[in-house]
Structure formats: C-alpha cells, structure tokens
Design an enzyme around this catalytic site. Structure first.
Site, mmCIF file in Angstrom:
data_model
loop_
_atom_site.group_PDB
_atom_site.id
_atom_site.type_symbol
_atom_site.label_atom_id
_atom_site.label_comp_id
_atom_site.label_asym_id
_atom_site.label_seq_id
_atom_site.Cartn_x
_atom_site.Cartn_y
_atom_site.Cartn_z
ATOM 1 N N LYS A 47 0.848 -1.200 0.000
ATOM 2 C CA LYS A 47 0.000 0.000 0.000
ATOM 3 C C LYS A 47 0.880 1.246 0.000
ATOM 4 O O LYS A 47 2.099 1.160 0.224
ATOM 5 C CB LYS A 47 -0.914 -0.025 1.236
ATOM 6 N N TYR A 267 17.278 29.895 7.745
ATOM 7 C CA TYR A 267 16.114 30.710 8.123
ATOM 8 C C TYR A 267 16.038 30.876 9.635
ATOM 9 O O TYR A 267 16.308 29.946 10.397
ATOM 10 C CB TYR A 267 14.827 30.033 7.644
HETATM 11 C C1 LIG Z 1 -0.303 -1.634 6.899
HETATM 12 C C2 LIG Z 1 -0.893 -2.920 7.343
HETATM 13 C C3 LIG Z 1 -0.103 -4.073 7.436
HETATM 14 C C4 LIG Z 1 1.411 -4.028 7.303
HETATM 15 O O1 LIG Z 1 1.918 -3.566 8.524
HETATM 16 P P1 LIG Z 1 3.516 -3.423 8.788
HETATM 17 O O2 LIG Z 1 3.610 -3.014 10.198
HETATM 18 O O3 LIG Z 1 3.983 -2.370 7.832
HETATM 19 O O4 LIG Z 1 4.107 -4.738 8.492
HETATM 20 C C5 LIG Z 1 -0.714 -5.281 7.706
HETATM 21 N N1 LIG Z 1 -2.056 -5.337 7.915
HETATM 22 C C6 LIG Z 1 -2.846 -4.247 7.862
HETATM 23 C C7 LIG Z 1 -4.289 -4.383 8.141
HETATM 24 C C8 LIG Z 1 -2.285 -3.001 7.602
HETATM 25 O O5 LIG Z 1 -3.066 -1.913 7.582
#
Ligand SMILES: *Cc1c(COP(=O)(O)O)cnc(C)c1O
Length: 390
Positions: A47, A267
């Site tokens: 994702k 800055y």
């Molecule tokens: C993002 C997510 C994962 C992966 O989690 P990590 O900690 O990055 O391994 C797995 N299951 C769900 C439901 C998630 O939202």
C-alpha cells in the site's frame, strides 16, 4: 548496495532502491514465519505505493521471489498493481467502496470486508454476477479502526447464510502493539480473534504484520502480512535489525563554505557557529520528505564521516557542519548519505521524532530514482526527472 554507477549530472538527489534486498527481506520473513515447520503464507503489503518505494517494481520483485498475495489500500492502488501482475492475488484493505463492487469483481480483486454492509454489498454483487467472489473478512480485536466489531462478528456466526455466495478466502485481524516486546496486548487480541474463529465457518486466518512475525508463534496463523520490514524498518525495535536496508538516499553537495565563529545559518538564523566551521549545502529539503523536524537534530554522513545538520531545513536545501570531513571528500557534486547503510532509516526517524514508516511514505517525488535488482528497468514509468540511471 553499490553506489549507482550512472546518475545524471543535474540530479540533486538520488533515491536508490534495492529490489534484491526487498526480495531478500521477504524470504527472511517467510522463513521466519515458517520456523515451526508450518506452511504459513507470507504476503507482501505494498500500500501507499509500496511504502513510497514504488508498488509495481517492489511487487514485481516480490513476485519473482515467490510472493503470491499483495495487500493494497484501495481500488486505485489495486488497479495499478493488477495491470502489472495479472495473476497475483490482490487484496484491498479498505474494502469495496459503494458503487465500485463490479469494477473490483471484474479486476479479480479480493476485498477485505470490514462491516456487515460490506459483506452484504459484496454478496449482492456475487449473486448478480452468478459466481462466487473471493473475500477476506476483517474482525476488529482492539484497534477499533476497521473491521466487524464484537457484536457484528457474533451476529455473523449465528447467521452464516450472510456469507452464501462468497468464496471465503480468510479471516483477519490486526495487532495494535506487536512492535513492543513483552506487550501482553497481542496475546489478548489473539484470544479474542480465536474465540471468533471457533464460532465462524472455517477459513485461513491472518493476524501478524511485520512485528507480529517475530513474536509468539501462535500469532502466525495461516498468512502473515508484512509491510515495513520488507523495506528495512526494524520489526523488533528492542533488538538489532534482522532486515537488510532497502534504500539509500543521497543528496548532492552544492556548495562548501568556511565561516568564522559567530556566523548564522539558515532561516530564522537559529544556528550560530561557536568556532570556525566548514559548512556544506546539500540539495535536499523538506519538499523531498527530509522532515523539517530534523533541523539541528539530524545528521548525514559524507565519506562515512558524520556531519550534523545545522539550522533549519529549507524547502530544497539543508546545511551541515562538515568541518570533520576530509577536504578531498568535500567537493561540490559529491554526495552525502541522508539515509542508508551509514545512516539507518530508523535512526533518522528517531531524530525526527517519528517512525520509519512515516519517513518512507513521505519521501518526495523529485529524486532521481534508481532501482537496483531484478526489475526490468526499461519498463519503469518515467518520473518527472525523466532519468534512468541503470
Ligand atoms: C499496513 C498494514 C499491514 C502491514 O503492517 P507493517 O507493520 O507495515 O508490516 C498489515 N495489515 C494491515 C491491516 C495493515 O493496515
């Protein structure tokens, strides 16, 4: 990871992504998930555009290593991935948005159903299309974020006909604090999950993400869903990192200047030198995802030597105190390492007061991206730099 051999002279920064390291991390996670001899499936979570590193190249590399199931957040991410991987199982964490069910079915996606309403709409689509549709069902056990709550999960157990017409792929839940060693909450969530599973129709179960893989074997169930660990984030923050670094962020040195004691930098003139200082100006700023919180708290390395960030991070630039760097390494056009083997992602995140996940997904779009490893670079969609180094 070798330094990229050809980088366009005009590129101010290089993000080198090591697909072999990501595939290697997946194998480590798979083998660890199977340590007790059970055939636990290891999916890949890609994702947020593969946690900022490119969902298509990452998933293609993972598929080459043997990964068959990929989790994305929504239909748009799933559509991109489906085009690249026609045969993979693509699971959509946010479920079927109302009105997109037929499109999801046509693309052969597996939604994660997060409510009784999701289940009803996906089932109605299956009935209308007169074919069983694959689905994972998410039961909440403590995040209170997505998934069926306790009451709805019990209702489903009493009325299994609500699932008629679906090809149930599995049950899942998500752990809240598996990254904290010795935290009892994961076991509590697992107990809740198992109580639901005992009442519900049998199907594979999935609970663990990156950190859960390294905790109690009971959490492994039938399928694990690592994301962050694939990309080199330490899933066991209390111990040394079992994962290989997967990226290197290099910023070009634009100028080197010697200033006397009492000179101000950046800055707000927030930094004032206390001794004669050699400053290097680097072509990376907060617009690139190098967090402004790293001003006067982070450091980079130049030729392996630590150079602290001084003053505020600008949009496109940052300044470092490079007084200790050997002069021959300190030339305009040379690179400083901002993230990489000398400067671990998790350390940069800690300096910025955040986690590696946020650094990864915040990485900017301006870098010259160089993919190293078994991905066919010729097929890479051209980014705005338009440059391919390897
Ligand atoms: C993002 C997510 C994962 C992966 O989690 P990590 O900690 O990055 O391994 C797995 N299951 C769900 C439901 C998630 O939202």
């Amino acid at each position: 990871m070798d330094f990229p051999s050809q980088v366009p002279a005009g590129a101010g920064a290089v993000l080198a992504i090591d697909l072999d390291a990501i595939a290697g991390n997946w194998r480590v996670l798979r083998d660890h998930a199977q340590r007790s001899g059970r055939a636990v499936e290891c999916a890949g979570v890609v994702k947020a555009d593969g946690y900022g590193l490119g969902a298509v190249p990452v998933a293609t590399a993972l598929a080459g290593a043997g990964c068959r199931s990929f989790f994305v957040a929504d239909l748009e991410e799933a559509t991109t991935l489906r085009a690249a991987l026609p045969d993979a199982r693509v699971l959509v964490l946010h479920g079927p948005a109302a009105g997109t069910e037929r499109e999801m079915a046509a693309l052969g996606l597996t939604p994660v159903l997060n409510s009784l309403d999701d289940i009803a709409r996906w089932r109605a689509t299956a009935v209308a299309l007169d074919r069983p549709l694959a689905a994972y069902i998410h039961i909440d056990t403590g995040m209170n974020r997505l998934g069926l709550d306790d009451r709805d999960a019990r209702h489903l157990a009493e009325e299994p006909d609500l699932l008629a017409g679906l090809a149930l792929s599995g049950w899942m839940s998500h752990l809240a604090s598996a990254d904290v060693a010795g935290d009892g909450f994961a076991a509590e969530q697992d107990a809740r999950f198992r109580a639901h599973l005992a009442r519900l129709p049998r199907a594979p179960a999935s609970l663990a993400a990156s950190s859960g893989i390294f905790r109690e074997p009971a959490l492994l169930h039938d399928l694990v869903r690592p994301g962050a660990a694939l990309y080199g984030v330490n899933p066991t923050p209390e111990a040394s990192n079992p994962m290989a670094p997967a990226l290197r962020l290099l910023g070009r040195i634009l100028q080197v200047r010697d200033v006397p004691a009492g000179a101000t930098v950046g800055y707000g003139a927030t930094h004032r030198t206390t001794a004669p200082t050699r400053l290097a100006t680097i072509a990376v700023g907060y617009a690139d995802g190098y967090f402004r919180a790293l001003g006067s708290s982070g450091h980079v390395t130049i030729a392996g030597v630590r150079a602290p960030v001084v003053g505020r991070i600008s949009m496109d630039l940052l300044s470092v105190d490079a007084t200790r760097v050997p002069p021959e390494a300190l030339v305009p056009g040379a690179f400083a390492e901002l993230i990489g083997p000398d400067r671990p992602l998790d350390d940069v995140a800690a300096d910025a007061g955040t986690i590696g996940y946020e650094i990864l997904t915040g990485l900017g779009r301006r870098f010259c991206r160089v993919y190293q490893g078994a991905w066919p670079v010729a097929a890479q969609p051209r980014r705005d730099t338009g440059s391919l180094a390897l």
